[in-house]
Design a protein around this motif. Structure first.
Motif, PDB file in Angstrom:
ATOM      1  N   GLU A 349       0.852  -1.187   0.000  1.00  0.00           N
ATOM      2  CA  GLU A 349       0.000   0.000   0.000  1.00  0.00           C
ATOM      3  C   GLU A 349       0.888   1.236   0.000  1.00  0.00           C
ATOM      4  N   VAL A 350       0.254   2.367  -0.285  1.00  0.00           N
ATOM      5  CA  VAL A 350       0.914   3.673  -0.157  1.00  0.00           C
ATOM      6  C   VAL A 350       0.034   4.500   0.770  1.00  0.00           C
ATOM      7  N   TYR A 351       0.644   5.049   1.814  1.00  0.00           N
ATOM      8  CA  TYR A 351      -0.123   5.868   2.743  1.00  0.00           C
ATOM      9  C   TYR A 351       0.614   7.172   3.017  1.00  0.00           C
ATOM     10  N   VAL A 352      -0.137   8.135   3.560  1.00  0.00           N
ATOM     11  CA  VAL A 352       0.402   9.463   3.830  1.00  0.00           C
ATOM     12  C   VAL A 352       0.244   9.753   5.320  1.00  0.00           C
ATOM     13  N   LEU A 365      -5.477  -2.611   4.772  1.00  0.00           N
ATOM     14  CA  LEU A 365      -5.990  -3.763   5.494  1.00  0.00           C
ATOM     15  C   LEU A 365      -7.326  -3.455   6.157  1.00  0.00           C
ATOM     16  N   LEU A 366      -7.508  -2.199   6.599  1.00  0.00           N
ATOM     17  CA  LEU A 366      -8.794  -1.831   7.182  1.00  0.00           C
ATOM     18  C   LEU A 366      -9.905  -1.936   6.139  1.00  0.00           C
ATOM     19  N   ILE A 367      -9.594  -1.571   4.919  1.00  0.00           N
ATOM     20  CA  ILE A 367     -10.598  -1.651   3.844  1.00  0.00           C
ATOM     21  C   ILE A 367     -10.898  -3.097   3.498  1.00  0.00           C
ATOM     22  N   GLU A 368      -9.840  -3.940   3.417  1.00  0.00           N
ATOM     23  CA  GLU A 368     -10.016  -5.305   2.937  1.00  0.00           C
ATOM     24  C   GLU A 368     -10.438  -6.280   4.038  1.00  0.00           C
ATOM     25  N   ASP A 369      -9.880  -6.129   5.234  1.00  0.00           N
ATOM     26  CA  ASP A 369     -10.163  -7.086   6.313  1.00  0.00           C
ATOM     27  C   ASP A 369     -10.123  -6.359   7.654  1.00  0.00           C
ATOM     28  N   ALA A 377      -3.373  -4.068  14.710  1.00  0.00           N
ATOM     29  CA  ALA A 377      -3.207  -2.716  15.248  1.00  0.00           C
ATOM     30  C   ALA A 377      -3.152  -2.740  16.766  1.00  0.00           C
ATOM     31  N   VAL A 378      -4.055  -3.486  17.394  1.00  0.00           N
ATOM     32  CA  VAL A 378      -4.049  -3.576  18.859  1.00  0.00           C
ATOM     33  C   VAL A 378      -2.775  -4.258  19.338  1.00  0.00           C
ATOM     34  N   ALA A 379      -2.348  -5.329  18.660  1.00  0.00           N
ATOM     35  CA  ALA A 379      -1.124  -6.035  19.052  1.00  0.00           C
ATOM     36  C   ALA A 379       0.101  -5.145  18.938  1.00  0.00           C
ATOM     37  N   ASN A 380       0.050  -4.160  18.042  1.00  0.00           N
ATOM     38  CA  ASN A 380       1.203  -3.268  17.865  1.00  0.00           C
ATOM     39  C   ASN A 380       1.110  -2.023  18.738  1.00  0.00           C
ATOM     40  N   GLY A 395     -12.248   4.291   8.349  1.00  0.00           N
ATOM     41  CA  GLY A 395     -11.082   5.053   7.894  1.00  0.00           C
ATOM     42  C   GLY A 395     -10.088   5.248   9.017  1.00  0.00           C
ATOM     43  N   THR A 396      -8.884   5.653   8.652  1.00  0.00           N
ATOM     44  CA  THR A 396      -7.815   5.873   9.632  1.00  0.00           C
ATOM     45  C   THR A 396      -7.301   7.306   9.614  1.00  0.00           C
ATOM     46  N   VAL A 397      -7.961   8.180   8.858  1.00  0.00           N
ATOM     47  CA  VAL A 397      -7.500   9.564   8.749  1.00  0.00           C
ATOM     48  C   VAL A 397      -7.635  10.247  10.111  1.00  0.00           C
ATOM     49  N   LEU A 398      -6.547  10.854  10.560  1.00  0.00           N
ATOM     50  CA  LEU A 398      -6.463  11.538  11.858  1.00  0.00           C
ATOM     51  C   LEU A 398      -6.769  10.605  13.027  1.00  0.00           C
ATOM     52  N   LEU A 399      -6.621   9.300  12.802  1.00  0.00           N
ATOM     53  CA  LEU A 399      -6.861   8.337  13.877  1.00  0.00           C
ATOM     54  C   LEU A 399      -5.635   7.446  14.120  1.00  0.00           C
ATOM     55  N   GLN A 400      -5.167   6.785  13.071  1.00  0.00           N
ATOM     56  CA  GLN A 400      -4.109   5.796  13.248  1.00  0.00           C
ATOM     57  C   GLN A 400      -2.738   6.466  13.384  1.00  0.00           C
TER      58      GLN A 400
END
Length: 746
Positions: A349-352, A365-369, A377-380, A395-400
């Motif tokens: 993937e490519v993320y910003v 991965l959030l989109i697919e599964d 995410a919790v494990a990390n 979505g993960t914008v301003l969250l992850q």
């Protein structure tokens, strides 16, 4: 009492006190018992043949070579595949980042052009005037209550469900009369939430409120223009602001309609900051882009704004703000969610990420599964409530949060690649770079799981193993043919070696094998062993004889004696002689056994020998209670006097340490003289190396000038000493040249 105290003259004591070793013994013939015995001929035991061993060796070498080649090929192939994966990832990163920059630049350019359009200028003037006219339309109490009821029952409730928290009924009602009026006539009637979700189509397509106001007329005239801008450019919303910060128009007529970004709930927003920035320039060419922020009128959904002034070269009448939708960024980075087709496989993937270390795009991965994403995410380390929120909003914008090494390096302005742990805890290959978008401090990271990226290594390894096995099979056949050819001359070589058994005495060959090479080795070793043992016996006897000679005399004298000289004597000029004796040693050892007495004397003499070696003084001989040494005898030395005095001082220190260790009261009395001496071998049946002459006699005499322990030197020694040595007069003695002063070293 020492030997000299018993009254013996120096020459006599020098000869009598030396223990003479046995005369040199000529090299003895080797004993018969050490002669090698001829080996009995034994029948050769049956073992592996040369051909078999050669075959094994060839196969072994081939196997090792193949393994080495395989390992090198595996490593090289792995590195090549890794480089290919990194290059591909870097290419994808550049493509996606470039596309993102082009999209944002295009939107920024579009907002700039739209704001300078004549229709936008006319709309700004008309809406500003209409907003001013609406200031004269205050709400009645009933209308105010209806507006508050709208917020309580619909907007505030929807906002609480989306963002949490509770809000007052009038929290988002504008302070201005015009703003309240517009929200009552439009916001409360078109910005509705049937079923809990906003009806966007109803909001954007709402017509004239039918209130006959100037604002409604202006909206009716220009609303279609803004609708077409939204449809063509894909904006989420378009706002028109006047020069005082009032939102005089909102395409969806949301709660931001009628608000003032300078004083209302939006005053601390990035939208307000961007508005202040562009208006401060008073130029229609100004442009400001905000980073993502949670925008309350959009139910706290993250929003990006591009703001540009409206007007012409003569004046600025306000500003246009276009809200950029999240899906624009996600569509660019995901390639419309066609990751695999675009070379990112199953995990790439490519993320910003922004400067606050929060994602500005949605995780693949959030989109697919979502379930798999939540576990990783919790494990990390991502809080579980935050992960639940991400799954809820999709979505993960301003969250992850993302705090990986790749993000950190990109935030430092660096571009590159690395293999590191990703934000979901898995090992990734990453390609990172800053994003060049005016007004945004973002970084882009392209990643793919290392497990997937290096999957081709397995296929490569399988092919390599099969190829290696094929090579080994071919080598085995060839080795059998070569082994048959190479074993033919072996027996001829064995017979030839037996005929030269009297050759090189030092050569040995391994003879442990039970084949033709074993026969050859036994024959060769039988030939050389007998002669080598004899030679070793002769050499051992010669070394022992030389060692005994070197304990009795200097190496140069020993060589002359070995060369056959019978009378060996040499006259030496400018030699310093040290005659030292121990006082009180007999008293100290009176109560000791003979063995203990010898042990104590040896301890002192070892200390004296070490002192002689340190100071460069030559030992001549050792007495029972004394020590005779010289400086400049064997090796001429310009500073032989200084060395002699240093040596005597070292002897005194040795005696002091001996006394301290043994609670003894032994004293040292030493005499030092310099001049001409003669050295040589004394005796014929019992050899002794001795030293005699005036300097020896004078050294013996000056040591006892006043009977006290100490270091005494002759006048000649005193004259050559440096000023750093402290000496005092100790008395006078008579010499052949007359009376001479003796000096004591303090």
């Amino acid at each position: 009492m020492s030997t000299t105290e018993r009254g013996a003259p120096p020459e006599a004591s020098a000869a009598d006190d030396v223990t003479t070793p046995p005369p040199a013994v000529p090299p003895a013939a080797p004993r018969a018992s050490r002669e090698p015995k001829p080996r009995a001929s034994k029948p050769r035991r049956v073992g592996l043949s040369i051909q078999s061993k050669l075959l094994i060796m060839l196969l072994g070498v081939s196997l090792v070579s193949s393994v080495i080649v395989g390992v090198i090929g595996f490593v090289s192939g792995r590195e090549s595949l890794r480089a290919a994966a990194v290059d591909q990832l870097t290419t994808i990163r550049e493509l996606r980042t470039g596309e993102l920059e082009r999209v944002f630049t295009g939107m920024q350019t579009g907002v700039t052009l739209d704001s300078r359009n004549l229709s936008a200028q006319n709309a700004s003037i008309a809406l500003n005037a209409a907003f001013e006219e609406a200031q004269s339309r205050p709400l009645t109490e009933e209308q105010r209550a209806e507006l508050e009821t709208y917020y309580v029952d619909e907007f505030n409730q929807a906002l609480s469900e989306r963002a949490g928290g509770t809000y007052a009924a009038g929290a988002f009602i504008p302070e201005s009369t015009a703003g309240q009026y517009l929200q009552y006539e439009y916001t409360s009637k078109v910005y509705r939430f049937p079923g809990g979700e906003l009806d966007f189509d109803a909001a954007i397509n709402a017509g004239d409120a039918g209130d006959g106001s100037q604002w409604s007329a202006a909206r009716e005239r220009y609303h279609d223009y803004f609708q077409r801008i939204i449809d063509a450019s894909g904006y989420d919303d378009v706002l028109m602001l006047d020069t005082e910060g009032n939102v005089v128009y909102a395409a969806y007529s949301g709660p931001d309609l009628g608000m003032n970004v300078m004083t209302g709930p939006l005053k601390d927003s990035q939208l307000a900051e961007a508005y202040r920035e562009v208006m401060a320039t008073n130029s229609v060419n100004a442009l400001a882009t905000t980073d993502y922020e949670r925008y309350i009128p959009s139910l706290n959904v993250p929003a990006i704004w591009v703001v540009s002034p409206i007007g012409n070269s003569e004046r600025v009448t306000g500003a246009m703000a276009a809200q950029i939708p999240i899906n624009v960024l996600n569509d660019v980075l995901t390639g419309d969610e066609r990751w695999k087709e675009q070379g990112l496989g199953d995990t790439g993937e490519v993320y910003v990420v922004g400067s606050d270390d929060l994602m500005r795009s949605t995780s693949r991965l959030l989109i697919e599964d979502p379930e798999a994403y939540a576990k990783l995410a919790v494990a990390n380390g991502t809080p579980s409530d935050l992960v639940e929120r991400e799954i809820e909003v999709g979505g993960t914008v301003l969250l992850q949060p993302v705090t990986t090494d790749s993000v950190r390096l990109a935030q430092q302005g660096k571009s590159g690649t690395s293999i590191s742990r990703g934000y979901l805890g898995r090992d990734n290959i990453t390609a990172y770079t800053p994003v060049d978008i005016d007004g945004l401090n973002w970084v882009a990271v392209a990643r793919i799981d290392t497990e997937e990226a290096f999957a081709p290594v397995t296929d490569f390894t399988r092919t390599l193993v099969i190829s290696t096995l094929a090579i080994l099979l071919a080598v085995s056949v060839l080795s059998m043919l070569l082994a048959q050819v190479f074993t033919r001359p072996v027996r001829r070589l064995s017979d030839a070696v037996r005929r030269v058994a009297g050759g090189d005495l030092t050569v040995q060959v391994p003879a442990g094998s039970r084949d033709e090479f074993g026969d050859l080795g036994n024959a060769f070793n039988d030939m050389s062993s007998s002669l080598r043992i004899k030679q070793e016996l002769i050499e051992e006897q010669r070394v022992e004889n030389e060692r005994l000679l070197h304990t009795l005399m200097p190496e140069a004298v020993a060589k002359r004696y070995q060369d056959g000289e019978e009378t060996i004597a040499e006259v030496h000029q400018d030699v310093s002689v040290i005659f030292a004796e121990l006082i009180g040693f007999d008293d100290f050892t009176a109560s000791l056994s003979s063995d203990d007495e010898i042990a104590q004397l040896n301890a002192l003499m070892r200390g004296f020998d070490e002192a002689a070696e340190r100071t460069g003084v030559e030992k001549v001989r050792t007495l029972h209670g004394g020590y005779l040494a010289s400086s400049g005898l064997i090796v001429p030395r310009v500073d032989n006097v200084r060395r002699a005095v240093e040596f005597a001082t070292e002897l005194r220190s040795v005696v002091e340490r001996f006394n301290a260790s043994n609670e003894a009261s032994v004293e040292l009395r030493a005499g030092i003289a310099t001049g001409t001496v003669t050295s040589g071998l004394v005796g014929r049946t019992s050899l002794a190396y001795d030293l005699w002459g005036d300097a020896v006699n004078l050294a013996y005499r000056v040591r006892s000038v006043d009977g006290r322990p100490g270091i005494y030197v002759s006048q000649a020694v005193k004259d050559r000493l440096q000023d750093g040595v402290r000496i005092v007069s100790a008395g006078r003695i008579e010499t052949a040249e007359g009376a001479e002063t003796v000096w004591r070293v303090e």
